[in-house]
Design a protein around this motif. Structure first.
Motif, short mmCIF file in Angstrom:
data_model
loop_
_atom_site.label_atom_id
_atom_site.label_comp_id
_atom_site.label_asym_id
_atom_site.label_seq_id
_atom_site.Cartn_x
_atom_site.Cartn_y
_atom_site.Cartn_z
N ILE A 91 0.87 -1.18 0.00
CA ILE A 91 0.00 0.00 0.00
C ILE A 91 0.89 1.22 0.00
N HIS A 120 -14.28 0.24 5.58
CA HIS A 120 -14.57 -1.01 4.86
C HIS A 120 -14.04 -2.20 5.64
N ASP A 122 -12.28 -5.86 4.50
CA ASP A 122 -11.59 -6.22 3.26
C ASP A 122 -12.37 -7.24 2.42
N THR A 147 -4.42 4.66 11.13
CA THR A 147 -5.53 3.80 10.70
C THR A 147 -6.45 3.57 11.90
N ARG A 282 4.23 7.02 2.41
CA ARG A 282 3.66 6.10 3.40
C ARG A 282 3.60 4.74 2.72
N ARG A 286 0.99 -5.74 3.16
CA ARG A 286 -0.03 -6.57 3.78
C ARG A 286 0.08 -8.01 3.30
O1 AKG Z 1 -3.65 2.28 4.52
C1 AKG Z 1 -4.18 1.85 5.55
O2 AKG Z 1 -3.99 2.34 6.65
C2 AKG Z 1 -5.12 0.67 5.49
C3 AKG Z 1 -5.18 0.09 4.14
C4 AKG Z 1 -6.21 -0.98 4.03
O3 AKG Z 1 -7.37 -0.72 3.92
C5 AKG Z 1 -5.79 -2.39 4.07
O4 AKG Z 1 -4.60 -2.69 4.21
O5 AKG Z 1 -6.66 -3.26 3.99
#
Ligand code: AKG
Ligand code: FE2
Length: 319
Positions: A91, A120, A122, A147, A282, A286
């Motif tokens: 990300i 959201h 995921d 977050t 940033r 994940r």
């Molecule tokens: O960028 C973020 O803090 C969360 C990103 C996100 O929605 C995820 O990794 O599922």
């Protein structure tokens, strides 16, 4: 609430309804069975668990994740995961701009896709949405970029008994992709070519804890099934208002080496939007654990309406 020594680890809750810091652990090393179970217990109790000052590279993050289940594979959004690590979803809006053009941010904002979509859970447009996600910070800005997570079980429990019995009976469609031809650009094509649609119960019974949680998703739920569009909007607005109540949330300030591990079956999260006007980097990475098919209070499973379920060996849209 006080800190609890669980086997080798320390679990310290950090908000009234959700979130715990885990310390006395090095997650770059293989974990013994008791430690894995203690982490699972903490995850299920607190919904999102946080680690600080971990030294993980992609391989170590993947190895950590694999101790908790099967990981998803590369996906259509992300045609260039880091070399040799198709399980890693990076990300970093700058990467997307490089790949999809300078107007990526504007396009995503307009369509409410992905990074900017707000609250959201995921990929609930899949019939078996991820069980959990594990996000590691590599580069974080000096300010901003936090977050926030919310506890969907607490949100359900906070409803009146009358409303609980009503929403227990509902199902809703979750949809991703397949938007109108008005959408242009490589990114939109990638999403639209990978239509995912599922019908889920509006209340999900957690397969491990047996808890009921709200399972509507501001990012993906298109409508409540069997009611008028007007009624559907009113029901969803009511439930979104409940699940985003500040008292059910925890907000996390990232540092390099921070890791967040959330139960995607009992939480929603809000990616930060306070950096869009700043030219800062940033970068987070994940890994995503494959999930089971949700089940409602009446025992009915979710149904697949379009696309394929997550498996370990094929591409699927990931948000
Ligand atoms: O960028 C973020 O803090 C969360 C990103 C996100 O929605 C995820 O990794 O599922
Ligand atoms: Fe997400």
């Amino acid at each position: 609430m006080t800190a609890v020594q669980e086997k080798t680890i320390t679990v310290r809750p950090i908000a009234g309804h959700i979130g715990a810091n885990i310390s006395d652990i090095d997650i770059s090393q293989p974990l013994d069975k008791d430690t894995i179970q203690a982490l699972k217990n903490a995850l299920h109790a607190h919904k999102v668990i946080f680690f600080r000052d971990q030294e993980l590279d992609h391989a170590a993050q993947i190895a950590f994740g694999r101790q908790f289940g099967e990981l998803t594979y590369a996906h259509p959004h992300d045609d260039a995961p880091p070399n040799g690590h198709p399980e890693i979803f990076t990300i970093d809006p700058r990467r997307y701009e490089e790949r999809y053009g300078k107007d990526f941010k504007e396009q995503t904002r307009k369509r409410q896709y992905s990074y900017f979509s707000g609250w959201h859970t995921d990929v609930t447009a899949a019939v078996n949405p991820p069980a959990a996600s594990i996000l590691r910070a590599e580069v974080v800005p000096e300010v901003g970029g936090d977050t926030t997570w919310t506890n969907l079980v607490a949100a359900y429990n906070g409803l009146s008994d009358q409303l609980k019995s009503f929403v227990d009976t509902l199902r809703a469609e979750h949809r991703y992709g397949g938007a109108s031809k008005v959408d242009e650009g490589a990114y939109a094509k990638r999403v639209n070519d990978n239509l995912l649609v599922a019908e889920h119960p509006v209340v999900r019974v957690h397969p491990v804890t047996g808890e009921k949680g709200l399972f509507v998703n501001p990012g993906f739920t298109s409508h409540v099934v069997g009611v008028s569009p007007h009624e559907s909007k009113a029901i969803l607005d009511l439930l979104y208002g409940e699940l985003t109540r500040p008292e059910y949330t925890v907000r996390f300030r990232w540092e390099p080496g921070s890791v967040a591990f959330w139960d995607n079956r009992a939480t929603a999260h809000l990616a930060p939007r306070d950096l869009e006007h700043l030219d800062v980097q940033r970068t987070l990475h994940r890994v995503t654990l494959i999930g089971d098919t949700p089940v409602g209070p009446d025992g009915r499973e979710s149904t697949l309406l379009a696309g394929r379920p997550f498996t370990a060996d094929h591409a699927v849209v990931v948000d």
